[in-house]
Write an enzyme that holds these catalytic residues in place. Structure first.
Site, mmCIF file in Angstrom:
data_model
loop_
_atom_site.group_PDB
_atom_site.id
_atom_site.type_symbol
_atom_site.label_atom_id
_atom_site.label_comp_id
_atom_site.label_asym_id
_atom_site.label_seq_id
_atom_site.Cartn_x
_atom_site.Cartn_y
_atom_site.Cartn_z
ATOM 1 N N GLY A 1 0.828 -1.196 0.000
ATOM 2 C CA GLY A 1 0.000 0.000 0.000
ATOM 3 C C GLY A 1 0.866 1.250 0.000
ATOM 4 N N VAL B 1 -1.037 -7.234 -4.459
ATOM 5 C CA VAL B 1 -0.506 -8.386 -3.726
ATOM 6 C C VAL B 1 -1.619 -9.405 -3.505
ATOM 7 C CG1 VAL B 1 0.551 -9.128 -1.566
ATOM 8 C CG2 VAL B 1 1.244 -6.973 -2.610
ATOM 9 N N ALA C 1 -0.233 -1.940 4.915
ATOM 10 C CA ALA C 1 -0.832 -0.607 5.127
ATOM 11 C C ALA C 1 -1.821 -0.358 3.997
ATOM 12 C CB ALA C 1 0.255 0.459 5.165
ATOM 13 N N ARG D 1 -7.498 1.615 6.777
ATOM 14 C CA ARG D 1 -8.005 1.345 8.119
ATOM 15 C C ARG D 1 -9.522 1.248 8.034
ATOM 16 N NH1 ARG D 1 -4.477 2.129 12.307
ATOM 17 N NH2 ARG D 1 -6.205 2.532 13.729
ATOM 18 N N HIS E 1 9.940 38.380 5.809
ATOM 19 C CA HIS E 1 11.052 37.958 4.952
ATOM 20 C C HIS E 1 12.312 37.803 5.790
ATOM 21 C CE1 HIS E 1 13.583 37.569 1.420
ATOM 22 N NE2 HIS E 1 14.428 38.395 2.016
HETATM 23 P P1 NAI Z 1 -4.762 4.384 2.425
HETATM 24 O O1 NAI Z 1 -6.167 4.060 2.128
HETATM 25 O O2 NAI Z 1 -4.325 5.808 2.462
HETATM 26 O O3 NAI Z 1 -3.792 3.615 1.402
HETATM 27 C C1 NAI Z 1 -3.828 2.217 1.229
HETATM 28 C C2 NAI Z 1 -3.296 1.855 -0.141
HETATM 29 O O4 NAI Z 1 -3.192 0.433 -0.214
HETATM 30 C C3 NAI Z 1 -4.216 2.280 -1.263
HETATM 31 O O5 NAI Z 1 -3.502 3.101 -2.163
HETATM 32 C C4 NAI Z 1 -4.643 0.957 -1.899
HETATM 33 O O6 NAI Z 1 -4.787 1.040 -3.299
HETATM 34 C C5 NAI Z 1 -3.501 0.017 -1.524
HETATM 35 N N1 NAI Z 1 -3.859 -1.421 -1.518
HETATM 36 C C6 NAI Z 1 -4.982 -1.992 -1.034
HETATM 37 N N2 NAI Z 1 -4.942 -3.343 -1.202
HETATM 38 C C7 NAI Z 1 -3.766 -3.637 -1.797
HETATM 39 C C8 NAI Z 1 -3.128 -4.853 -2.227
HETATM 40 N N3 NAI Z 1 -3.697 -6.046 -2.054
HETATM 41 N N4 NAI Z 1 -1.918 -4.772 -2.827
HETATM 42 C C9 NAI Z 1 -1.309 -3.579 -3.001
HETATM 43 N N5 NAI Z 1 -1.869 -2.402 -2.608
HETATM 44 C C10 NAI Z 1 -3.079 -2.418 -2.004
HETATM 45 O O7 NAI Z 1 -4.470 3.675 3.855
HETATM 46 P P2 NAI Z 1 -3.296 3.785 4.902
HETATM 47 O O8 NAI Z 1 -2.069 4.386 4.325
HETATM 48 O O9 NAI Z 1 -3.213 2.430 5.506
HETATM 49 O O10 NAI Z 1 -3.865 4.820 5.968
HETATM 50 C C11 NAI Z 1 -5.086 4.558 6.657
HETATM 51 C C12 NAI Z 1 -5.748 5.844 7.102
HETATM 52 O O11 NAI Z 1 -4.963 6.530 8.062
HETATM 53 C C13 NAI Z 1 -5.955 6.785 5.942
HETATM 54 O O12 NAI Z 1 -7.260 7.285 6.037
HETATM 55 C C14 NAI Z 1 -4.954 7.872 6.176
HETATM 56 O O13 NAI Z 1 -5.399 9.118 5.695
HETATM 57 C C15 NAI Z 1 -4.813 7.884 7.693
HETATM 58 N N6 NAI Z 1 -3.475 8.359 8.039
HETATM 59 C C16 NAI Z 1 -3.178 9.675 7.906
HETATM 60 C C17 NAI Z 1 -1.915 10.125 8.169
HETATM 61 C C18 NAI Z 1 -1.610 11.559 7.974
HETATM 62 O O14 NAI Z 1 -2.526 12.353 7.901
HETATM 63 N N7 NAI Z 1 -0.345 11.946 7.846
HETATM 64 C C19 NAI Z 1 -0.840 9.243 8.606
HETATM 65 C C20 NAI Z 1 -1.246 7.879 8.670
HETATM 66 C C21 NAI Z 1 -2.527 7.479 8.403
#
Ligand code: NAI
Length: 472
Positions: A187, A244, A275, A278, A450
């Site tokens: 991910g 995957v 990842a 969620r 600045h």
């Molecule tokens: P995400 O939904 O942002 O990304 C998950 C990715 O995994 C997607 O691009 C999807 O296409 C891919 N994926 C799904 N199944 C797959 C597979 N079988 N093989 C390969 N790729 C696959 O989820 P993420 O990064 O786990 O984050 C979860 C939540 O936590 C999100 O809503 C995110 O916005 C939030 N979060 C926010 C942060 C921030 O604001 N800095 C930091 C960490 C999390």
């Protein structure tokens, strides 16, 4: 039966601010939280403080320092010799910062007069809550209002179940006690990229497998292109269109099997971070008949003011629709407490900032250029590269840009997208501008100190009308 005005189930970034604000309104409040650390201890703060936002920022900071010492110090004329990383000390610092923060929440709850209860809370019918304490004893509590704020949990990949050692979620990936030689990340979302960056900078070979063909599709097209360039430069092996499907474990490592445009592929790694998103955490949170409903994605159904439809029952944060972001949950929690106290309150869902804590950072608010184009509204774009900022160059951080999109008809700012140093801090000004429905001219006429990075947004606003000073 103990009676409260408000019971909040969940003490994470949505729940605890709700409880504190309700306490500030002099309501009788309890906040129930069941978070358990790996050593079995209870802690307030939820995923964000214990296993997400805060510890990941600690590790991002530490690993970024290692990277700068290795690759940037020499440019400043600083000679440091070989850099040694003491991962145990780094991890100890992470744990200390987390502990300090979670103890801080407990103190804040106490200060606001909130009864902090550690254990499991379950909503029953009739605005009652079943509380199971640390000792296993059950008690029935009642409240005029119950706020569900139970958060979310990592989505597992069926073919690659978490084992807590080699195949881990984001929490596990923050607590590795050795730098993995080969790390697989499934991910290329925010979590995958942030954690992949941490371990890459600490020396891992990192391969990121992303099912989609597009990279960071939620960001503005120009930003996603620039971001991909920087992640690749850091050395992340990002494979797009790679879904995957399975894995095999052997003494040599974990063989991840995936399909891409060319067919079946595989890659061997030592550890895997899954990842892939969620999902709302609603397990054993409410009984049938409590009136709470889940939608098809497992989110608790709520209206714009976070009412569930069952009288006196509210839900906020990752448990409900919208982006899973701590600050969005916090604003919902505070809004609900204010509404319960009879005040006017609302959340402006159009001005939620997003930040990816990479290097350079990525931050945005409002609409992307692609979205504005699709809407058909005539627009103008201004941008400013950090390479033209003296301050950014002094920081050896003259990369990326600030981009502003505004309406041609009434000059309204529609979106701001920043990739560059401190983008997560710089976006706050854009959020305020959108919140106040500022025009591009308002930003143009606002004086910026600045030399600061904030001048990038000023210059981008000027550039939208082709009157920029510091860049042609
Ligand atoms: P995400 O939904 O942002 O990304 C998950 C990715 O995994 C997607 O691009 C999807 O296409 C891919 N994926 C799904 N199944 C797959 C597979 N079988 N093989 C390969 N790729 C696959 O989820 P993420 O990064 O786990 O984050 C979860 C939540 O936590 C999100 O809503 C995110 O916005 C939030 N979060 C926010 C942060 C921030 O604001 N800095 C930091 C960490 C999390």
């Amino acid at each position: 039966m103990s009676e409260y005005d408000v019971i909040v189930i969940g003490g994470g970034p949505a729940g605890y601010p709700c409880a504190i604000r309700a306490g500030q309104h002099k309501l009788k409040v309890a906040c129930i939280d069941e978070w358990r650390n790996k050593d079995g201890s209870y802690a307030f703060g939820g995923t964000c403080l214990n296993a997400g936002c805060i510890p990941s920022k600690v590790m991002l900071e530490s690993s970024e320092l290692v990277h700068r010492a290795q690759h940037e110090f020499a440019v400043h004329g600083i000679k440091v010799g070989k850099i040694d990383v003491d991962l145990a000390a780094m991890q100890k610092r992470r744990a200390q910062i987390v502990k300090q923060s979670t103890l801080g929440i407990a103190a804040l709850l106490k200060g606001a007069g909130v009864t902090a209860l550690q254990g499991h809370g379950k909503l029953l019918s009739g605005n009652r809550v079943e509380f199971t304490g640390k000792d296993g004893k059950q008690e029935i509590l009642s409240a005029r209002h119950v706020v569900l704020a139970a958060g979310s949990q990592p989505t597992p990949l069926k073919s690659l179940p978490f084992d807590g050692k080699r195949i881990v979620d984001s929490w596990g990936a923050l607590e590795f006690d050795q730098v993995p030689v080969r790390l697989g990340v499934i991910g290329a979302g925010v979590i995958g990229l942030e954690l992949g960056s941490v371990w890459r900078r600490l020396g891992s070979e990192v391969v990121v497998l992303e099912a989609l063909d597009s990279f960071l599709p939620m960001t503005d097209g120009a930003v996603s292109k620039e971001a991909l360039k920087h992640f690749k430069k850091l050395g992340l092996d990002i494979r797009l269109g790679a879904k995957v499907g399975g894995a095999q474990q052997s003494a040599q490592g974990i063989t991840l099997q995936y399909t891409d445009a060319k067919g079946e592929q595989s890659v061997i790694v030592d550890k895997v971070v899954v990842a892939i998103g969620r999902r709302p955490y609603s397990q054993d949170l409410f009984e049938e008949g409590s009136g709470v409903r889940l939608d098809e994605r497992g989110c608790v159904e709520v209206d714009d003011e976070c009412r569930t439809g069952a009288p006196g029952i509210w839900a906020v944060g990752d448990l409900v629709r919208g982006p899973m972001l701590a600050h969005k949950g916090k604003e919902e929690g505070v809004m609900v407490a204010d509404l319960i106290a009879g005040k006017v309150a609302e959340v402006n869902y159009k001005t939620i900032p997003s930040v990816i804590y990479s290097t350079p950072e990525i931050a945005w608010v409002g609409r992307t250029e692609e979205e504005v184009k699709r809407s058909g509204r005539p627009y103008k774009v201004g941008s400013f590269p950090f390479m033209a900022s003296g301050r950014a160059r002094a920081m050896e951080a003259g990369v990326g840009f600030c981009k502003l999109i505004s309406a041609r008809d009434d000059d309204e700012i529609l979106g701001v997208h920043i990739i560059g140093p401190m983008a997560g801090e710089l976006i706050a000004e854009a959020v305020l501008a959108l919140e106040y429905s500022a025009s591009t001219e308002d930003l143009q006429r606002t004086m910026h100190a600045h030399p600061t990075l904030s001048e990038a947004l000023h210059e981008a606003a000027l550039s939208a009308d082709k009157i920029a000073i510091d860049f042609p």
